[in-house]
Design a protein around this motif. Sequence first.
Motif, PDB file in Angstrom:
ATOM      1  N   GLY A  58      -0.552   4.660   5.175  1.00  0.00           N
ATOM      2  CA  GLY A  58      -1.208   5.299   4.360  1.00  0.00           C
ATOM      3  C   GLY A  58      -2.545   4.895   4.742  1.00  0.00           C
ATOM      4  N   GLU A  59      -2.152   4.185   5.260  1.00  0.00           N
ATOM      5  CA  GLU A  59      -3.637   3.397   6.186  1.00  0.00           C
ATOM      6  C   GLU A  59      -4.425   3.420   7.211  1.00  0.00           C
ATOM      7  OE1 GLU A  59      -4.224  -0.177   4.625  1.00  0.00           O
ATOM      8  OE2 GLU A  59      -2.454  -0.469   2.640  1.00  0.00           O
ATOM      9  N   ALA A  60      -5.394   3.229   7.508  1.00  0.00           N
ATOM     10  CA  ALA A  60      -6.012   3.518   8.309  1.00  0.00           C
ATOM     11  C   ALA A  60      -5.703   2.052   9.288  1.00  0.00           C
ATOM     12  CB  ALA A  60      -7.735   4.515   8.890  1.00  0.00           C
ATOM     13  N   TRP A  61      -5.065   1.943  10.456  1.00  0.00           N
ATOM     14  CA  TRP A  61      -4.530   0.444  11.132  1.00  0.00           C
ATOM     15  C   TRP A  61      -5.656   0.601  11.539  1.00  0.00           C
ATOM     16  CZ3 TRP A  61       0.314  -2.690  10.042  1.00  0.00           C
ATOM     17  CH2 TRP A  61       0.508  -3.293   8.408  1.00  0.00           C
ATOM     18  N   PRO A  62      -6.124  -1.102  12.154  1.00  0.00           N
ATOM     19  CA  PRO A  62      -7.189  -1.174  13.183  1.00  0.00           C
ATOM     20  C   PRO A  62      -5.988  -1.643  14.383  1.00  0.00           C
ATOM     21  CG  PRO A  62      -7.040  -3.399  11.409  1.00  0.00           C
ATOM     22  CD  PRO A  62      -6.549  -1.864  11.154  1.00  0.00           C
ATOM     23  N   LEU A  63      -6.460  -1.934  15.145  1.00  0.00           N
ATOM     24  CA  LEU A  63      -5.309  -2.742  16.582  1.00  0.00           C
ATOM     25  C   LEU A  63      -5.884  -3.993  16.063  1.00  0.00           C
ATOM     26  CD1 LEU A  63      -7.123  -0.647  19.892  1.00  0.00           C
ATOM     27  CD2 LEU A  63      -4.587  -0.206  18.624  1.00  0.00           C
ATOM     28  N   VAL A  64      -4.734  -5.126  16.589  1.00  0.00           N
ATOM     29  CA  VAL A  64      -4.708  -6.358  16.573  1.00  0.00           C
ATOM     30  C   VAL A  64      -4.510  -7.211  17.635  1.00  0.00           C
ATOM     31  CG1 VAL A  64      -3.296  -7.999  14.876  1.00  0.00           C
ATOM     32  CG2 VAL A  64      -3.791  -5.402  14.156  1.00  0.00           C
ATOM     33  N   ARG A  65      -5.045  -8.418  17.533  1.00  0.00           N
ATOM     34  CA  ARG A  65      -4.685  -9.299  18.270  1.00  0.00           C
ATOM     35  C   ARG A  65      -4.579 -10.176  18.188  1.00  0.00           C
ATOM     36  NH1 ARG A  65      -9.875 -11.010  20.838  1.00  0.00           N
ATOM     37  NH2 ARG A  65     -10.669  -9.045  21.548  1.00  0.00           N
ATOM     38  N   GLY A  66      -3.109 -10.509  18.384  1.00  0.00           N
ATOM     39  CA  GLY A  66      -2.085 -12.081  18.289  1.00  0.00           C
ATOM     40  C   GLY A  66      -1.777 -11.536  16.711  1.00  0.00           C
ATOM     41  N   ALA A  67      -1.760 -12.378  15.894  1.00  0.00           N
ATOM     42  CA  ALA A  67      -0.459 -12.705  14.629  1.00  0.00           C
ATOM     43  C   ALA A  67      -1.170 -11.513  13.621  1.00  0.00           C
ATOM     44  CB  ALA A  67      -0.501 -13.740  14.043  1.00  0.00           C
ATOM     45  N   MET A  68      -0.618 -10.718  12.917  1.00  0.00           N
ATOM     46  CA  MET A  68      -1.329 -10.625  11.239  1.00  0.00           C
ATOM     47  C   MET A  68      -0.243 -10.725  10.139  1.00  0.00           C
ATOM     48  SD  MET A  68      -0.619  -6.188  10.945  1.00  0.00           S
ATOM     49  CE  MET A  68       0.957  -6.129  10.998  1.00  0.00           C
ATOM     50  N   ARG A  69      -1.403 -10.799   9.226  1.00  0.00           N
ATOM     51  CA  ARG A  69      -0.923 -10.847   8.146  1.00  0.00           C
ATOM     52  C   ARG A  69      -0.770  -9.849   7.370  1.00  0.00           C
ATOM     53  NH1 ARG A  69      -6.253 -14.633   6.575  1.00  0.00           N
ATOM     54  NH2 ARG A  69      -6.847 -14.533   8.278  1.00  0.00           N
ATOM     55  N   VAL A  70       0.438  -9.815   5.900  1.00  0.00           N
ATOM     56  CA  VAL A  70       0.566  -8.890   5.333  1.00  0.00           C
ATOM     57  C   VAL A  70       1.294  -9.422   4.018  1.00  0.00           C
ATOM     58  CG1 VAL A  70       2.813  -7.255   5.807  1.00  0.00           C
ATOM     59  CG2 VAL A  70       1.581  -7.246   7.673  1.00  0.00           C
ATOM     60  N   HIS A  71       0.931  -9.005   3.283  1.00  0.00           N
ATOM     61  CA  HIS A  71       1.453 -10.002   1.614  1.00  0.00           C
ATOM     62  C   HIS A  71       2.413  -8.934   1.450  1.00  0.00           C
ATOM     63  CE1 HIS A  71      -0.949 -13.251   1.839  1.00  0.00           C
ATOM     64  NE2 HIS A  71      -1.948 -12.664   2.325  1.00  0.00           N
ATOM     65  N   TYR A  72       3.819  -9.185   0.640  1.00  0.00           N
ATOM     66  CA  TYR A  72       4.722  -8.302  -0.212  1.00  0.00           C
ATOM     67  C   TYR A  72       4.447  -9.222  -1.523  1.00  0.00           C
ATOM     68  CZ  TYR A  72       6.596  -7.332   4.338  1.00  0.00           C
ATOM     69  OH  TYR A  72       6.544  -6.749   5.512  1.00  0.00           O
ATOM     70  N   VAL A  73       4.740  -8.092  -2.306  1.00  0.00           N
ATOM     71  CA  VAL A  73       4.625  -8.062  -3.819  1.00  0.00           C
ATOM     72  C   VAL A  73       5.863  -7.603  -4.225  1.00  0.00           C
ATOM     73  CG1 VAL A  73       3.595  -6.969  -5.978  1.00  0.00           C
ATOM     74  CG2 VAL A  73       2.400  -7.867  -3.676  1.00  0.00           C
ATOM     75  N   ILE A  74       6.527  -8.441  -5.096  1.00  0.00           N
ATOM     76  CA  ILE A  74       8.666  -8.037  -5.506  1.00  0.00           C
ATOM     77  C   ILE A  74       7.938  -8.571  -6.813  1.00  0.00           C
ATOM     78  CG2 ILE A  74      10.808  -8.720  -5.114  1.00  0.00           C
ATOM     79  CD1 ILE A  74      10.658  -9.851  -2.152  1.00  0.00           C
ATOM     80  N   GLY A  75       8.289  -7.727  -7.565  1.00  0.00           N
ATOM     81  CA  GLY A  75       8.105  -7.088  -9.257  1.00  0.00           C
ATOM     82  C   GLY A  75       9.899  -7.919  -9.760  1.00  0.00           C
ATOM     83  N   TRP A  76       9.747  -8.615 -10.175  1.00  0.00           N
ATOM     84  CA  TRP A  76      11.094  -9.536 -11.282  1.00  0.00           C
ATOM     85  C   TRP A  76      11.127  -8.873 -12.104  1.00  0.00           C
ATOM     86  CZ3 TRP A  76      15.490 -11.029  -7.762  1.00  0.00           C
ATOM     87  CH2 TRP A  76      15.385 -11.522  -6.517  1.00  0.00           C
ATOM     88  N   GLU A  77      12.198  -8.587 -12.820  1.00  0.00           N
ATOM     89  CA  GLU A  77      12.905  -8.200 -14.217  1.00  0.00           C
ATOM     90  C   GLU A  77      13.318 -10.009 -14.961  1.00  0.00           C
ATOM     91  OE1 GLU A  77      15.392  -5.050 -14.042  1.00  0.00           O
ATOM     92  OE2 GLU A  77      14.238  -3.725 -14.655  1.00  0.00           O
ATOM     93  N   LYS A  78      12.044  -9.789 -16.211  1.00  0.00           N
ATOM     94  CA  LYS A  78      12.726 -11.067 -16.898  1.00  0.00           C
ATOM     95  C   LYS A  78      13.884 -10.494 -17.045  1.00  0.00           C
ATOM     96  CE  LYS A  78       8.641 -11.982 -18.674  1.00  0.00           C
ATOM     97  NZ  LYS A  78       7.592 -12.141 -19.391  1.00  0.00           N
ATOM     98  N   GLY A  79      14.955 -11.944 -17.584  1.00  0.00           N
ATOM     99  CA  GLY A  79      16.473 -11.327 -18.240  1.00  0.00           C
ATOM    100  C   GLY A  79      17.189 -11.841 -16.750  1.00  0.00           C
TER     101      GLY A  79
END
Length: 79
Positions: A58-79
Amino acid sequence: MSGLIDWAMSEPVAVVTIPGTPDSSLSLNGRAPWRVKAKHAAAYRATSKYAALATRNGEAWPLVRGAMRVHYVIGWEKG
Protein backbone atom coordinates in the motif's frame (compact mmCIF):
# COMPACT_ATOMS: atom_id res chain seq x y z
CA MET A 1 22.14 5.99 -6.02
CA SER A 2 19.49 8.47 -5.01
CA GLY A 3 16.84 5.83 -4.19
CA LEU A 4 18.81 4.36 -1.28
CA ILE A 5 18.24 5.51 2.31
CA ASP A 6 20.85 5.94 5.03
CA TRP A 7 19.01 4.64 8.12
CA ALA A 8 21.29 6.43 10.56
CA MET A 9 19.63 9.72 9.61
CA SER A 10 16.03 8.67 8.89
CA GLU A 11 12.80 7.58 10.57
CA PRO A 12 11.30 4.06 10.44
CA VAL A 13 9.71 3.14 7.14
CA ALA A 14 6.43 1.56 8.19
CA VAL A 15 4.07 0.89 11.05
CA VAL A 16 2.27 -2.43 10.64
CA THR A 17 -1.06 -2.66 12.46
CA ILE A 18 -2.05 -6.27 12.92
CA PRO A 19 -5.83 -6.72 12.87
CA GLY A 20 -7.66 -8.71 15.51
CA THR A 21 -6.68 -9.75 18.99
CA PRO A 22 -4.30 -12.62 19.70
CA ASP A 23 -5.80 -15.59 21.51
CA SER A 24 -5.48 -15.50 25.30
CA SER A 25 -3.26 -18.59 25.16
CA LEU A 26 -0.57 -16.44 23.49
CA SER A 27 -0.33 -13.99 26.40
CA LEU A 28 2.55 -14.29 28.84
CA ASN A 29 0.12 -15.60 31.46
CA GLY A 30 -1.54 -18.10 29.11
CA ARG A 31 -1.84 -21.64 30.46
CA ALA A 32 -2.65 -23.60 27.33
CA PRO A 33 -1.13 -26.90 26.18
CA TRP A 34 1.68 -26.55 23.69
CA ARG A 35 -0.36 -27.85 20.74
CA VAL A 36 -3.12 -25.30 21.29
CA LYS A 37 -0.57 -22.52 21.71
CA ALA A 38 1.28 -23.59 18.54
CA LYS A 39 -1.96 -23.63 16.53
CA HIS A 40 -2.90 -20.11 17.62
CA ALA A 41 0.67 -18.85 17.12
CA ALA A 42 0.74 -20.17 13.54
CA ALA A 43 -2.57 -18.52 12.73
CA TYR A 44 -1.47 -15.19 14.22
CA ARG A 45 1.89 -15.42 12.43
CA ALA A 46 0.04 -15.79 9.10
CA THR A 47 -2.19 -12.82 9.97
CA SER A 48 0.90 -10.76 10.79
CA LYS A 49 2.54 -11.73 7.50
CA TYR A 50 -0.46 -10.63 5.46
CA ALA A 51 -0.73 -7.37 7.42
CA ALA A 52 2.94 -6.63 6.69
CA LEU A 53 2.50 -7.45 3.01
CA ALA A 54 -0.60 -5.25 2.80
CA THR A 55 1.32 -2.37 4.40
CA ARG A 56 4.24 -2.86 2.01
CA ASN A 57 2.03 -3.04 -1.06
CA GLY A 58 0.00 0.00 0.00
CA GLU A 59 3.00 2.33 0.30
CA ALA A 60 5.80 3.35 -2.03
CA TRP A 61 8.69 1.61 -0.27
CA PRO A 62 12.13 2.95 -1.20
CA LEU A 63 15.18 0.79 -1.80
CA VAL A 64 16.89 0.03 1.52
CA ARG A 65 20.57 -0.39 2.24
CA GLY A 66 21.16 -2.51 5.34
CA ALA A 67 18.64 -3.19 8.09
CA MET A 68 15.12 -1.79 8.02
CA ARG A 69 13.13 -0.75 11.08
CA VAL A 70 9.50 -1.85 11.24
CA HIS A 71 7.18 -1.13 14.15
CA TYR A 72 4.35 -3.54 14.88
CA VAL A 73 1.18 -2.51 16.73
CA ILE A 74 -0.74 -5.30 18.46
CA GLY A 75 -3.97 -4.42 20.26
CA TRP A 76 -4.71 -6.62 23.29
CA GLU A 77 -8.24 -6.53 24.66
CA LYS A 78 -8.82 -5.98 28.36
CA GLY A 79 -9.96 -8.94 30.35
